[in-house]
Design a protein around this motif. Sequence first.
Motif, PDB file in Angstrom:
ATOM      1  N   PHE A  27       0.821  -1.189   0.000  1.00 14.51           N
ATOM      2  CA  PHE A  27       0.000   0.000   0.000  1.00 14.51           C
ATOM      3  C   PHE A  27       0.865   1.252   0.000  1.00 14.51           C
ATOM      4  O   PHE A  27       1.940   1.310   0.608  1.00 14.51           O
ATOM      5  CB  PHE A  27      -0.905   0.036   1.245  1.00 14.51           C
ATOM      6  N   ARG A  48      -3.918   4.250   4.458  1.00 18.46           N
ATOM      7  CA  ARG A  48      -3.682   3.429   3.258  1.00 18.46           C
ATOM      8  C   ARG A  48      -4.709   3.743   2.158  1.00 18.46           C
ATOM      9  O   ARG A  48      -5.873   4.007   2.452  1.00 18.46           O
ATOM     10  CB  ARG A  48      -3.749   1.947   3.614  1.00 18.46           C
ATOM     11  N   THR A  68       0.789   5.062   1.416  1.00 18.69           N
ATOM     12  CA  THR A  68       0.118   5.713   2.549  1.00 18.69           C
ATOM     13  C   THR A  68       0.389   7.203   2.521  1.00 18.69           C
ATOM     14  O   THR A  68       1.426   7.663   2.037  1.00 18.69           O
ATOM     15  CB  THR A  68       0.612   5.140   3.897  1.00 18.69           C
TER      16      THR A  68
END
Length: 453
Positions: free
Chosen positions: A295, A302, A297
């Motif tokens: 992911f 996220r 961020t």
Amino acid sequence: KLQFLYFIEPLTPNMSGRGVQPSVGTPVKTPRFDKKTTSNASTTASQVPSAGRYYTCQNCRRAFKLLEGGLTKNEENKAFEWIQDTVPEDMSPEELHQTVCSLMMYTSETANVDTPLCQGCYNALTWGRSGLNEQLNQLQADITVHVEQHRQLQLEDMLAEERGRHCDSELRRLSEEEQRLNEEIEEIEREERLLSDSIREKEEQRLNEEIEEIEREERLLSDSIREKEEEHARITNDKNILWTKLNELAVDETNLNEQRENLINTLSMDDVERQRLCKTNMLNESFHIWCDGHFGTINKLRLGKLVSQPVDHNEMNAAWGYCAQLLVLLLSKWKVSTSRYQVHPMGNFSTVRKHGSKQHYELWAGATGLWASARYDNGMAGFLCCVDELCRHCLSRIPPGGSIPFNMNEDRISNYSIRLTSHGQSDENWTKALKCMLINLKWVISMTAAHLP
């Protein structure tokens, strides 16, 4: 009489009634022949002096014998010759002893000598009498000398009387001279008193004038001293005031120095903080873009989802709100106006609007309705178009040689579609597309910090 006393000493009994028999050379205390002793004496015929008996000398108090071998007949006759002439023949021994004692007492009183005497004391006594004769002769010679001196003194007295008469006449002359001198002295003293009175008056006048002058000067000095004291008091007061002000100024100076030091320290700390802040990328601090596994961020929120790691819609919506706010700030910082879409940051419910249309596309998941998913995809595609325009503008403003990390074209970035519901799209590819978009935004942040003030 002395020869008789040397040979004969009547014995007196001691306290026990027996005769005294001392050793040779030992002093014996024998009473003197006085009236009391004589009156109390009592002897017997057996106490008549004989050879070998010891007696006490009344002068040196030592024992002695009459004669070692006793008295001879001639010596006895010589000793008692005077007694036999005066004492009757029929006198008893006791009466004879009483008579001898009376003779001893009389001898002691008239000759001023205690009897009996030893040979040494007797010789000393007789030698003293010859010495007295010599002294008598010497005194007679001295008297002759004194008589001659007396005659000389009488002659001197006669001469002194003659000189005395001459001195009397001289004394009378001196008395007359003294009287004359006394009269002259009295006359001089009278004149001196007259002069003294005149001089005293002048001196008193002069002294009075001097005293008045001194008093006048004293008054002037007193006035001057009073003025000086007042001036001194005023100066002392001013000095105390000045010292008080000086102390206050010193305290103020100390406080100002402390404040200045505090300000200098504060400015130094502020300068350090300013330098640190100048070196700090505020956009990067406010919108921290990083990676968390698969992911991408922003501020630890996220974007995307995976089958194995599902992400809540609220977390993704908040991440889209940060991204919309960051994009608007970067567009404003670079002064870029988008041509196709306009982003409206509204937190978890941010939207994208197409120019020339009132249609708004949601930039958040979880909306309901028939075309909710399509509007969400159009909103993400419009957002990616704005990011593409910003990146191209930044690339045109920076020096040559730079490049965008991931190329974008319409709704695709690095060959990954940003649309969630497009044909053949998977959650993994959609998550990668969002991650690449965040990386491009981070690149724009770094270019902003490097090339914009």
